[in-house]
Design a protein around this motif. Structure first.
Motif, PDB file in Angstrom:
ATOM      1  N   UNK A  33      -2.907  -4.411  -9.788  1.00  0.00           N
ATOM      2  CA  UNK A  33      -3.871  -4.980  -8.988  1.00  0.00           C
ATOM      3  C   UNK A  33      -5.247  -4.349  -9.217  1.00  0.00           C
ATOM      4  N   UNK A  34      -5.103  -2.973  -9.282  1.00  0.00           N
ATOM      5  CA  UNK A  34      -6.217  -2.128  -9.341  1.00  0.00           C
ATOM      6  C   UNK A  34      -7.078  -2.234 -10.586  1.00  0.00           C
ATOM      7  N   UNK A  56      -3.744 -14.707  -6.914  1.00  0.00           N
ATOM      8  CA  UNK A  56      -4.865 -15.172  -6.347  1.00  0.00           C
ATOM      9  C   UNK A  56      -5.594 -13.575  -5.640  1.00  0.00           C
ATOM     10  N   UNK A  57      -6.356 -13.050  -6.597  1.00  0.00           N
ATOM     11  CA  UNK A  57      -6.363 -11.521  -6.207  1.00  0.00           C
ATOM     12  C   UNK A  57      -8.043 -11.300  -5.580  1.00  0.00           C
ATOM     13  N   UNK A  58      -8.137 -10.913  -4.357  1.00  0.00           N
ATOM     14  CA  UNK A  58      -9.582 -10.706  -4.031  1.00  0.00           C
ATOM     15  C   UNK A  58      -9.529  -9.183  -3.341  1.00  0.00           C
ATOM     16  N   UNK A  59     -10.460  -8.482  -2.758  1.00  0.00           N
ATOM     17  CA  UNK A  59     -10.218  -7.142  -2.425  1.00  0.00           C
ATOM     18  C   UNK A  59     -10.522  -7.273  -1.056  1.00  0.00           C
ATOM     19  N   UNK A  63       1.131  -1.882   1.909  1.00  0.00           N
ATOM     20  CA  UNK A  63       2.488  -2.014   1.668  1.00  0.00           C
ATOM     21  C   UNK A  63       2.669  -3.269   0.730  1.00  0.00           C
ATOM     22  N   UNK A  64       1.675  -4.421   1.231  1.00  0.00           N
ATOM     23  CA  UNK A  64       1.821  -5.658   0.140  1.00  0.00           C
ATOM     24  C   UNK A  64       1.351  -5.330  -1.450  1.00  0.00           C
ATOM     25  N   UNK A  65       0.437  -4.545  -1.470  1.00  0.00           N
ATOM     26  CA  UNK A  65       0.022  -4.003  -2.694  1.00  0.00           C
ATOM     27  C   UNK A  65       0.999  -3.421  -3.414  1.00  0.00           C
ATOM     28  N   UNK A  66       1.869  -2.504  -2.854  1.00  0.00           N
ATOM     29  CA  UNK A  66       2.840  -1.957  -3.614  1.00  0.00           C
ATOM     30  C   UNK A  66       3.918  -2.762  -3.855  1.00  0.00           C
ATOM     31  N   UNK A  67       4.234  -3.853  -3.115  1.00  0.00           N
ATOM     32  CA  UNK A  67       5.265  -4.912  -3.152  1.00  0.00           C
ATOM     33  C   UNK A  67       4.504  -5.830  -4.630  1.00  0.00           C
ATOM     34  N   UNK A  68       3.362  -6.237  -4.515  1.00  0.00           N
ATOM     35  CA  UNK A  68       2.930  -6.886  -5.694  1.00  0.00           C
ATOM     36  C   UNK A  68       2.934  -6.296  -7.031  1.00  0.00           C
ATOM     37  N   UNK A  69       2.751  -4.995  -6.951  1.00  0.00           N
ATOM     38  CA  UNK A  69       2.695  -4.090  -8.157  1.00  0.00           C
ATOM     39  C   UNK A  69       4.091  -4.103  -8.832  1.00  0.00           C
ATOM     40  N   UNK A  70       5.019  -4.022  -7.850  1.00  0.00           N
ATOM     41  CA  UNK A  70       6.482  -4.016  -8.308  1.00  0.00           C
ATOM     42  C   UNK A  70       6.845  -5.272  -9.077  1.00  0.00           C
TER      43      UNK A  70
END
Lengths: 525, 525
Positions: B277-278, B426-429, B463-470
């Protein structure tokens, strides 16, 4: 698998009634328990054309509460289904928690039609996923002989009312019965998993089949409910152990667990065993003269083949199992004395040593797999896992149940790499064993061969027979077959072993030579 | 999988030192614990040529007690090995209980060379069997870019001392880098199992790679030891619960278990996240005019393609996931308004209802798979399992870890049946989300769109970001890719979605038409 099944089995009407009286209340209770525990149950019926799937489903559902089950008939996909991924119609028809879905034909139809590894892996993933989320999957295959099938088709055709039920493709199956056996066998072995095992049902006699099915389904549902109860109890225990009430709770859960374990360990009714050992004709024998003549011929031939084997780089694995005093040693000796000592290794299997015990149970057998052109003879084998280890509790139930597929996988790795793999079960009856034990005890130079353990094992004859029965059916594959040796007469047994080995190597050499010729022809082109 | 990895990551020397100071004592303790608990550990290193496998293994073993591990270098089979089944040399080299074997290349070499489903299934069976008997299997893939690989080869060749290390087949790999990415991807996804998962390591910067590997191995060993401790404690609890001492024992085991669970649940160091995501460039934007023009063109085209899709019977599945207020609704609307309403269905996914809850979690999605020629748009999807269910504890850790492979399997079933499958994130910051939340709160007609739950979820952003990453790395497959949409500008996001869908259908139609022509040509022959 299928070729080991005795299709002559039947059961009398009275015996059937008695059994029904016992099992009907049990299956009704099991249905109520599974419902209360929220266990979804899928029962799959597959089998030969005219093997009686419809009839048997009809009989199975008689005692069940009709509010809790549903029968689904699987035909060729309709238009709606045809327009979606194949597994769609099965995924959408998985039962809700606590309900029973009975499938008259199933997702296996496709695997048979496509003969593709992909279909098998998709099916396995489907069943594995459901099983790991708590589904009970019971798979039943109705088996009849070619002759029986023909008889049934003819009877159906003779009656104008049922004539339409026999289609040209049915006769096609009957004509190519042998090919179908091979296909069914491959499919059944490839999908016989601990989480969704197959039960092959001898379907010549309708009463026998109905009884075995009722028995199988009842016990599977009881086991699933027991397991769930034990799990819940164990969960409870862990949760409440910290609290004051821990003591009583835990004690009762331990009891539940023990009861469950006892239940699943209990010997099944002998009447529903596959009976592969019972099917071995133990009256076969040879005179000393016949034996000597045959032996000479076969050993000479084997000596020659052993060289050819070496030349063509064919590795051979022979596994010997059998009753104590069944004659393994003698049979092995008649092979080794025929061949060059540099080309074989005899690997005796005792209880694992410390180093072996510190590895996976198959590690020590992988270690001894012969190289190309060599022969390895195992005196007792990796099948200890599903016999002595199962019986003596050296491994858990989960472990030995998983072992059938693991062993099939190992042997498939070997045969895929070009190995010939044959497994012998040296079979004798209980009287003959006693005779041989006594002879050993009374002959000074044979006394070393008999120990207290032999007598202890003998006391467990029935449970061993049950294990061998399971083992042979679940692990006899076209490429790594079990040979049941008629062993009461030692001469006959030794010749049977020699003959089997000679024939297997000869067959394989022929194939290799054919391949060689083809390659040469190609090169010359 | 590989195409989602950001290869620019690096780490400063000081940061590395600091990390090492923390992790070294931990891995040393973990090694001692695994030894005491008898856990055998296998660490596999695979990766591109010149990705630094040797160097990284050298760095990993520095802190380890040399009496407890062994490095095995896997080359082409030698003669002894060549003469035995392929898996022989790996089976015989499995570590004993409590020992660590590190493989420099492994059984994966063959799967790459043979490209065969058979090899993958043999490998999976091997790992599954070992894992289920208690082996810890850690698999590391070192990833570098084509450019980086070229640079390294050139550097090696420039030095006479290392020139020999670059072989012609290495350059071959560099030339065909794109094909190799596809092959690696297929292999990694096909063998990424909960019992033996892959960790892809960004290997451009050697320090970064070393740190991530040390971190991965340390945690995997700690988790394995914790799990075993908890199991032993639970076993103890059940066993001793009946006795007087139950109370205290159970309490402490419960603590151990909770501690273990807490440990495995804990957020991993953010520095080792894949960072997919980053990596999304959120500065992309379009003017209103650009947007209108592009939208018109793409929507017209999509309307046409939708008919063609119907004619050619191609089913399409579009899955939409993304941050709250990420713009899913708007993007979906721009698709549906372009096409005939009889040909699509929008399937909103809320928390499962009672009937859905009584089935396997994928059941309700299978139920909605579109028929051939139709389009299904999922507003939120089956990926809830590895996001909200994982985070809120609606399923167990075992369940969500298993879900990646289960979901890949489901999507593979669909694509094998001809489905186009695309998943959008759908990615936003975080700032943009806040802006949109506030706007919703302050606009009366938009107030219904914002609830307390949205704010609660926002608090769990990390923690969501971590999950999406995986999730994105583990389930982005060539046939069912994840598209990360740059969503800060709504115009840009909608066009990106429309473009992706149009291109995917166009590509597929081309293939179908080519197929049609070929078949026609064949018929005319």
């Amino acid at each position: 698998m299928l070729d080991k099944i005795d299709l002559a089995k039947k059961i009398g009407k009275d015996e059937y009634k008695k059994l029904e009286e016992e099992l009907v209340p049990r299956i009704q209770l099991a249905q109520r328990r599974c419902k209360a525990l929220g266990i979804p149950v899928m029962i799959v019926f597959e089998g030969w054309g005219a093997s009686g799937k419809g009839t048997q489903i009809g009989r199975l559902i008689q005692p069940l509460d009709p509010r809790g089950f549903k029968v689904l008939t699987v035909k060729s996909p309709n238009e709606e289904e045809y327009m979606r991924p194949f597994m769609w119609r099965f995924w959408t028809r998985t039962p809700a928690n606590g309900r029973i879905h009975i499938f008259d034909k199933s997702w296996y139809e496709r695997a048979l039609l496509e003969h593709k590894e992909h279909a098998v892996s998709e099916i396995t993933a489907f069943e594995n996923q459901l099983a790991s989320s708590g589904y009970l999957i019971i798979k039943i295959f109705l088996h009849i002989s070619k002759k029986e099938q023909k008889k049934r088709f003819e009877k159906l055709e003779a009656d104008p009312a049922t004539k339409w039920r026999v289609a040209p493709h049915d006769w096609e199956q009957n004509k190519k019965y042998k090919d179908w056996v091979d296909d069914y066998d491959k499919l059944l072995i490839g999908t016989d998993k601990d989480f969704a095992p197959w039960t092959v049902v001898e379907a010549t006699d309708s009463n026998y089949a109905a009884a075995k099915i009722l028995d199988t389904v009842t016990k599977a549902m009881e086991d699933a409910a027991d397991k769930k109860d034990a799990e819940n109890a164990a969960k409870e225990t862990l949760k409440e152990a910290a609290a004051k009430a821990a003591e009583e709770k835990a004690a009762s859960s331990e009891e539940t667990k023990e009861a469950a374990e006892e239940k699943t360990e209990s010997t099944r009714d002998r009447r529903f065993m596959n009976g592969v050992l019972a099917g071995v004709d133990l009256t076969m024998s040879l005179t000393r003269e016949e034996y000597k003549e045959k032996r000479k011929k076969l050993q000479d031939r084997l000596g020659y083949l052993h060289n050819e084997m070496y030349k063509y780089r064919i590795p051979v694995v022979l596994g010997f199992e059998g009753w104590d005093a069944g004659g393994k040693g003698g049979a092995i000796k008649r092979i080794t004395e025929a061949i060059d000592s540099r080309g074989y290794e005899v690997c005796p299997t005792a209880s694992p040593n410390d180093i072996e015990r510190a590895h996976n149970y198959l590690w020590r057998f992988w270690d001894k797999v012969p190289k190309a052109g060599h022969l390895a003879i195992f005196d007792r084998t990796w099948y200890g896992r599903v016999m002595v280890e199962r019986i003596e509790g050296f491994c858990t139930e989960e472990e030995w149940k998983r072992a059938y597929a693991e062993i099939n996988q190992m042997e498939a790795s070997w045969t895929a790499a070009g190995c010939i793999v044959i497994k012998f079960w040296l079979h004798i009856d209980k009287d003959e064993q006693e005779r041989r034990f006594m002879e050993r005890m009374n002959t000074p130079e044979k006394q070393w061969k008999i120990t207290d353990e032999d007598w202890r094992n003998r006391a467990k004859w029935d449970i061993y027979e049950e294990c061998v029965d399971d083992m042979v059916v679940k692990t006899s594959t076209p490429k790594a077959p079990w040979i049941l040796v008629s062993g009461n007469d030692k001469y006959y047994a030794r010749i049977q072993v020699l003959e089997t080995v000679v024939e297997a190597i000869e067959k394989r050499l022929e194939e290799e030579k054919k391949k060689e010729l083809l390659e040469k022809a190609k090169e010359e082109d």
